[in-house]
Design a protein around this motif. Sequence first.
Motif, short mmCIF file in Angstrom:
data_model
loop_
_atom_site.label_atom_id
_atom_site.label_comp_id
_atom_site.label_asym_id
_atom_site.label_seq_id
_atom_site.Cartn_x
_atom_site.Cartn_y
_atom_site.Cartn_z
N ALA A 490 6.62 5.81 16.71
CA ALA A 490 6.20 4.85 17.74
C ALA A 490 7.18 4.82 18.90
O ALA A 490 6.79 4.73 20.08
CB ALA A 490 6.06 3.46 17.13
N ALA A 491 8.48 4.95 18.59
CA ALA A 491 9.50 4.89 19.63
C ALA A 491 9.49 6.13 20.52
O ALA A 491 9.97 6.08 21.66
CB ALA A 491 10.88 4.74 19.00
N GLN A 492 8.92 7.24 20.03
CA GLN A 492 8.90 8.47 20.82
C GLN A 492 7.49 8.88 21.24
O GLN A 492 7.26 10.03 21.58
CB GLN A 492 9.55 9.61 20.01
N ARG A 505 19.31 16.39 19.72
CA ARG A 505 20.58 15.83 19.26
C ARG A 505 20.94 16.29 17.84
O ARG A 505 21.66 15.63 17.12
CB ARG A 505 20.52 14.31 19.34
N ALA A 506 20.44 17.46 17.49
CA ALA A 506 20.57 17.95 16.11
C ALA A 506 22.01 18.18 15.68
O ALA A 506 22.34 18.06 14.50
CB ALA A 506 19.77 19.25 15.95
N ASP A 517 15.34 11.51 16.68
CA ASP A 517 14.53 12.70 16.42
C ASP A 517 14.31 12.97 14.94
O ASP A 517 13.48 13.80 14.57
CB ASP A 517 15.20 13.94 17.04
N PHE A 518 15.06 12.28 14.08
CA PHE A 518 15.01 12.56 12.64
C PHE A 518 13.72 12.01 12.03
O PHE A 518 13.29 10.91 12.34
CB PHE A 518 16.21 11.93 11.93
N ARG A 519 13.10 12.82 11.15
CA ARG A 519 11.91 12.38 10.44
C ARG A 519 12.14 12.54 8.94
O ARG A 519 12.64 13.57 8.48
CB ARG A 519 10.67 13.20 10.85
N TYR A 520 11.76 11.53 8.17
CA TYR A 520 11.95 11.55 6.72
C TYR A 520 10.82 12.31 6.03
O TYR A 520 9.66 12.22 6.42
CB TYR A 520 12.01 10.12 6.18
#
Length: 522
Positions: A490-492, A505-506, A517-520
Motif C-alpha cells: 500500500a505504501a508503494q 536500497r538492497a 522494498d522488502f517483501r515477506y
Amino acid sequence: MSSSDKQDKNAVIEPVQHIETYHEHDMDDIEQVKERNLEVADDDARDYVDTTIVINEDMNKKLRRKIHIRLLPLMCLAYITQSLDKGTLGPSSIMGWLDNVGAKNQDYALTSTFLWCGIILGEPIAGQLVRRLPLAKILGTSMLIWSILLLGLTFSLSIPPVFAIRFLLGFFESVFGPVLLSITVQWYLKSEQAFISSIWQSMLGVSGCVINLMAYGFYHIKGRTHHMYSWQWLTLTVALFSFIAAIVILLFLPDSPTRARWATKEEKVLFVERVRSNAQGIKQKEFKRYQVIEALTDSYTYLLFLLALFNTLVVGGIGKFSSLLINKAFGFDVLQSQLLSIPLGLMVFLTYMLQYIVTKTKQALLCMIALCIPNIAGTIALICVAPSPSNRGGLLVAFYFMQFFQSCNPAIFLMLSRNSAGQTKKSITYATTYMAWAGGNAIAPQLFQAPWAPRYLNSLKIHLGLYGGFILTCLAMRLLLVRRNKRKVAAQTNSQGQEINTNARAFEDLTDIENPDFRYSL
C-alpha cells in the motif's frame, strides 16, 4: 582484491554478452551511480554494485548453473559430514556401545542432550562469527575440530568423557547451520532458496542411509579386532571422512560471491546484482545496536523460535530413538534393525524434496501444516496398535511416514533466511532460531523416559500436543506476514494502482521492517 580490481572499483561495467544495460542514462546519471556505489553499506558488495545492469533470463540461467556446479556439492558435503559426525551413536547404541561404556538409565538420552546444549551455548557466538569472519574458513576449521573430537569419541570407554566430547562437538557444530544458510542467501534468489536449502539439508537423510549401511557392515566384526569394537571402527571411519571433507571445504568453498577465486571481476558484479531483489545484502561487519533491539522486539523472531522448538521436540526424539524403537518396540533383531533404518534416511531425503512444492506454491506455512498430517496419523497408529509379529511390518510403515514432519525443518529455516534482513538483525534471529532448534533437540530425548520403554506411549501422546502447537504457530505467523506485506504494498502503490518497487536500497544494510522494498515470503 587484485590491484586492477581496486583501480576499477568505481567504474560502471561495460555491457557483456547476454547483459542488457539501460541506455537512457546520461553522464549525470552515470556519476550518480558511481557515487551511490561508494555509499553502499555492505562490505563485500561495495566494490561490485552496478545498478545499470539488467540480467536477462539466459544470463541468469548461466550464472545459476555455475553456482550449482561450484557451490552446491560443497554445501552438501558439509551437511552430510556434520550429520554423520553427530549421528554415529544412533546405530552404535545397538552395536554394544551401551554395555561397553557402561551406559545406564538416561545416559544414552543425555548424550544427545549434551550435544545440543553445546550447540545452544555456541549459537550466539556463531552468529557473530558468521557476521564478521570469512564463512568458508569458519566452516572448514570447525569441521577439522569435529574430526578430532570424533577421534576422541572412538576411544572413550566410559560415560564422563563421552558427555564432554558430545558437548564440545555440539559447541563447534553450532556454526554449520548459520554458515550454510548465509551462503544460500548470498548466492541464491529468494525464489530459489527453498529448493536449494532442501537439497543440502536432505543430506541428513543420505547420511542416515550411509551410517546405517556402514553399521550393518561393521556389526559383522565380532568381539574386539585389533583392540577395537565394531562401533569404534565405525566412529573412526567417520572421523577420517570428516577430516578429508574439512580439507576440501577449506580449499574450494569461497567465502562470498565477491571472493570466489574462480570468478572474474565481471562475474562477481553479476553475482551481486543477481541477488539485489533479495534486499538482504552480502556481508556487513558493523554491529548496529538498533537492529538488535528490533530483532528482540519483533514478534516474528519469537514465532520462528516456537516453530523450530515444536519441530525439534518431535524429530529430535524420533531420530535419536529410531533404532531402539525398531529393535525393542517392534521386535526386529539387530541386523534387521540396521537394514530397516536405511529406508528412514531415504524417507527423510524424499520428504525434503517436497520443498519443490513450496517453491511452486509459494506457501511454505500451509505446506508445513499439511506435513503434520502423516505424523499425526502415524503417531495415533503407534499408540493404538500393540506390536505383534503379524502387524509389526505395518507399524514400521507408519513409523516411516512419521518422517514427513522432519521435512518441515528446511521450510522453517527458509522462513528464517527469506524474511530477515539487516546483517546485525539476521545474526540475532539466526542465533535465536538455531538456539530453539538446538534446545528442542536437547529436550526431545528426555521426553523418552526409560520407564516408558519400549513403546514410549507417553512420549507419543506428548508429540500429539506438539503438533497442535506447531500448527497454531504457523497460522499466527502467516497472519502476521500477510498484514505486513499489505502495508508495504500500500505504501508503494501510486495513484494509478501500480506498485513501484525498484529494490534500490538492497545493499544499505536495512532491516526487513525498515526497508520499504522488502517483501515477506509466506
